[in-house]
Design a protein around this motif. Structure first.
Motif, PDB file in Angstrom:
ATOM      1  N   LYS A 126      -9.290   0.123 -15.899  1.00  0.00           N
ATOM      2  CA  LYS A 126      -8.617   0.082 -14.598  1.00  0.00           C
ATOM      3  C   LYS A 126      -9.665   0.121 -13.498  1.00  0.00           C
ATOM      4  N   VAL A 127      -9.508  -0.740 -12.487  1.00  0.00           N
ATOM      5  CA  VAL A 127     -10.482  -0.864 -11.400  1.00  0.00           C
ATOM      6  C   VAL A 127      -9.818  -0.485 -10.076  1.00  0.00           C
ATOM      7  N   THR A 128     -10.420   0.459  -9.390  1.00  0.00           N
ATOM      8  CA  THR A 128      -9.973   0.841  -8.050  1.00  0.00           C
ATOM      9  C   THR A 128     -11.059   0.407  -7.071  1.00  0.00           C
ATOM     10  N   THR A 129     -10.673  -0.422  -6.102  1.00  0.00           N
ATOM     11  CA  THR A 129     -11.612  -0.899  -5.094  1.00  0.00           C
ATOM     12  C   THR A 129     -11.171  -0.373  -3.740  1.00  0.00           C
ATOM     13  N   VAL A 130     -12.081   0.310  -3.053  1.00  0.00           N
ATOM     14  CA  VAL A 130     -11.798   0.842  -1.724  1.00  0.00           C
ATOM     15  C   VAL A 130     -12.774   0.180  -0.751  1.00  0.00           C
ATOM     16  N   THR A 131     -12.219  -0.517   0.241  1.00  0.00           N
ATOM     17  CA  THR A 131     -13.029  -1.167   1.272  1.00  0.00           C
ATOM     18  C   THR A 131     -12.660  -0.560   2.615  1.00  0.00           C
ATOM     19  N   THR A 132     -13.666  -0.024   3.296  1.00  0.00           N
ATOM     20  CA  THR A 132     -13.446   0.601   4.601  1.00  0.00           C
ATOM     21  C   THR A 132     -14.325  -0.094   5.625  1.00  0.00           C
ATOM     22  N   THR A 133     -13.724  -0.527   6.720  1.00  0.00           N
ATOM     23  CA  THR A 133     -14.479  -1.110   7.823  1.00  0.00           C
ATOM     24  C   THR A 133     -14.171  -0.312   9.079  1.00  0.00           C
ATOM     25  N   THR A 134     -15.217   0.019   9.818  1.00  0.00           N
ATOM     26  CA  THR A 134     -15.025   0.763  11.065  1.00  0.00           C
ATOM     27  C   THR A 134     -15.908   0.175  12.151  1.00  0.00           C
ATOM     28  N   GLU A 142     -17.918   0.871  16.037  1.00  0.00           N
ATOM     29  CA  GLU A 142     -18.901   1.849  16.494  1.00  0.00           C
ATOM     30  C   GLU A 142     -18.293   3.220  16.771  1.00  0.00           C
ATOM     31  N   GLU A 143     -17.009   3.254  17.127  1.00  0.00           N
ATOM     32  CA  GLU A 143     -16.335   4.529  17.419  1.00  0.00           C
ATOM     33  C   GLU A 143     -15.753   5.181  16.171  1.00  0.00           C
ATOM     34  N   GLY A 144     -15.883   4.523  15.014  1.00  0.00           N
ATOM     35  CA  GLY A 144     -15.359   5.096  13.775  1.00  0.00           C
ATOM     36  C   GLY A 144     -13.922   4.731  13.489  1.00  0.00           C
ATOM     37  N   ASN A 145     -13.350   3.815  14.244  1.00  0.00           N
ATOM     38  CA  ASN A 145     -11.967   3.387  14.027  1.00  0.00           C
ATOM     39  C   ASN A 145     -11.946   2.111  13.203  1.00  0.00           C
ATOM     40  N   GLY A 146     -11.005   2.023  12.281  1.00  0.00           N
ATOM     41  CA  GLY A 146     -10.921   0.831  11.461  1.00  0.00           C
ATOM     42  C   GLY A 146      -9.816   0.925  10.434  1.00  0.00           C
ATOM     43  N   THR A 147     -10.043   0.305   9.281  1.00  0.00           N
ATOM     44  CA  THR A 147      -9.029   0.289   8.229  1.00  0.00           C
ATOM     45  C   THR A 147      -9.673   0.573   6.870  1.00  0.00           C
ATOM     46  N   ARG A 148      -8.843   1.094   5.975  1.00  0.00           N
ATOM     47  CA  ARG A 148      -9.241   1.312   4.592  1.00  0.00           C
ATOM     48  C   ARG A 148      -8.218   0.604   3.703  1.00  0.00           C
ATOM     49  N   ARG A 149      -8.700  -0.294   2.867  1.00  0.00           N
ATOM     50  CA  ARG A 149      -7.833  -1.001   1.931  1.00  0.00           C
ATOM     51  C   ARG A 149      -8.186  -0.536   0.520  1.00  0.00           C
ATOM     52  N   THR A 150      -7.158  -0.176  -0.243  1.00  0.00           N
ATOM     53  CA  THR A 150      -7.344   0.274  -1.616  1.00  0.00           C
ATOM     54  C   THR A 150      -6.523  -0.607  -2.533  1.00  0.00           C
ATOM     55  N   THR A 151      -7.182  -1.202  -3.523  1.00  0.00           N
ATOM     56  CA  THR A 151      -6.468  -1.968  -4.544  1.00  0.00           C
ATOM     57  C   THR A 151      -6.750  -1.327  -5.890  1.00  0.00           C
ATOM     58  N   VAL A 152      -5.735  -1.369  -6.752  1.00  0.00           N
ATOM     59  CA  VAL A 152      -5.870  -0.858  -8.114  1.00  0.00           C
ATOM     60  C   VAL A 152      -5.400  -1.957  -9.055  1.00  0.00           C
ATOM     61  N   GLU A 153      -6.264  -2.306 -10.014  1.00  0.00           N
ATOM     62  CA  GLU A 153      -5.933  -3.323 -11.007  1.00  0.00           C
ATOM     63  C   GLU A 153      -6.015  -2.721 -12.395  1.00  0.00           C
ATOM     64  N   GLY A 202      -6.661  -2.881 -16.479  1.00  0.00           N
ATOM     65  CA  GLY A 202      -7.750  -3.489 -17.220  1.00  0.00           C
ATOM     66  C   GLY A 202      -7.520  -4.960 -17.506  1.00  0.00           C
ATOM     67  N   SER A 203      -6.255  -5.378 -17.542  1.00  0.00           N
ATOM     68  CA  SER A 203      -5.904  -6.781 -17.798  1.00  0.00           C
ATOM     69  C   SER A 203      -6.066  -7.653 -16.558  1.00  0.00           C
ATOM     70  N   GLY A 204      -6.315  -7.008 -15.390  1.00  0.00           N
ATOM     71  CA  GLY A 204      -6.440  -7.755 -14.141  1.00  0.00           C
ATOM     72  C   GLY A 204      -5.169  -7.768 -13.320  1.00  0.00           C
ATOM     73  N   THR A 205      -4.081  -7.212 -13.850  1.00  0.00           N
ATOM     74  CA  THR A 205      -2.813  -7.153 -13.125  1.00  0.00           C
ATOM     75  C   THR A 205      -2.929  -6.201 -11.939  1.00  0.00           C
ATOM     76  N   LEU A 206      -2.532  -6.655 -10.762  1.00  0.00           N
ATOM     77  CA  LEU A 206      -2.573  -5.822  -9.569  1.00  0.00           C
ATOM     78  C   LEU A 206      -1.487  -4.759  -9.656  1.00  0.00           C
ATOM     79  N   LEU A 207      -1.886  -3.484  -9.605  1.00  0.00           N
ATOM     80  CA  LEU A 207      -0.931  -2.383  -9.675  1.00  0.00           C
ATOM     81  C   LEU A 207      -0.548  -1.870  -8.286  1.00  0.00           C
ATOM     82  N   SER A 208      -1.494  -1.913  -7.348  1.00  0.00           N
ATOM     83  CA  SER A 208      -1.169  -1.498  -5.974  1.00  0.00           C
ATOM     84  C   SER A 208      -2.187  -2.095  -5.011  1.00  0.00           C
ATOM     85  N   ASP A 209      -1.754  -2.216  -3.760  1.00  0.00           N
ATOM     86  CA  ASP A 209      -2.587  -2.759  -2.699  1.00  0.00           C
ATOM     87  C   ASP A 209      -2.092  -2.126  -1.403  1.00  0.00           C
TER      88      ASP A 209
END
Length: 158
Positions: free
Chosen positions: A119-127, A129-140, A142-149
């Motif tokens: 199972k792969v959990t990918t967390v991407t955070t972009t902010t 200069e003021e520290g404001n932004g978004t965090r995207r989390t996907t969980v797949e 082991g077969s590659g099926t997307l479990l959450s986004d």
């Protein structure tokens, strides 16, 4: 903590040994920092944590960081920016990631963690200069099926 440092022009090497109150080693580290002719600084760091009684590995981490003194010739990095890549293992988890910090403080961080089942959990955070932004989390699975986004704001305004 025991620290040994060796220096030569444009290069600093540091070894560390951390011990518990019984003088048993629980962590060791090695770091090499090199400044090139253009003023860019490259730091390679490895750290190993272990059970001080058994010597069993608990966690290993390797990092590679470049701080750019000038714009890179390929245009990917501006002067004052920094990029770190890392690889870490802890038990059955393996994490690989990248952090890029712009000269103004804007940041993009991605961490991809794989567990023993694949199972792969990918967390991407972009902010900004003021520290404001978004965090995207996907969980797949082991077969590659997307479990959450999911996506969520970070900082005060996100």
């Amino acid at each position: 903590m025991e620290i040994t440092t060796t220096t030569s022009p444009g290069r600093v090497e540091t070894d560390t040994v951390r011990k518990d109150i019984n003088s048993d080693v629980y962590a060791t580290g090695h770091e090499v920092e090199v400044t090139d002719a253009d003023g860019n600084v490259t730091t390679d760091r490895s750290t190993h944590w272990q059970d001080p009684r058994t010597g069993t590995t608990l966690r290993d981490k390797e990092e590679h960081t470049v701080t750019f003194a000038h714009d890179s010739p390929d245009g990917r990095h501006a002067a004052g920016s920094m990029e770190t890549t890392w690889h870490e293992t802890e038990g059955d988890l393996e994490t690989k990631g990248t952090i890029v910090v712009g000269p103004g403080g804007d940041t993009a961080k991605t961490a991809k963690t794989t567990d023993a089942s694949g199972k792969v959990t990918t967390v991407t955070t972009t902010t900004n200069e003021e520290g404001n932004g978004t965090r995207r989390t996907t969980v797949e699975a082991g077969s590659g099926t997307l479990l959450s986004d999911t996506s969520e704001p970070v900082g005060g305004e996100g």
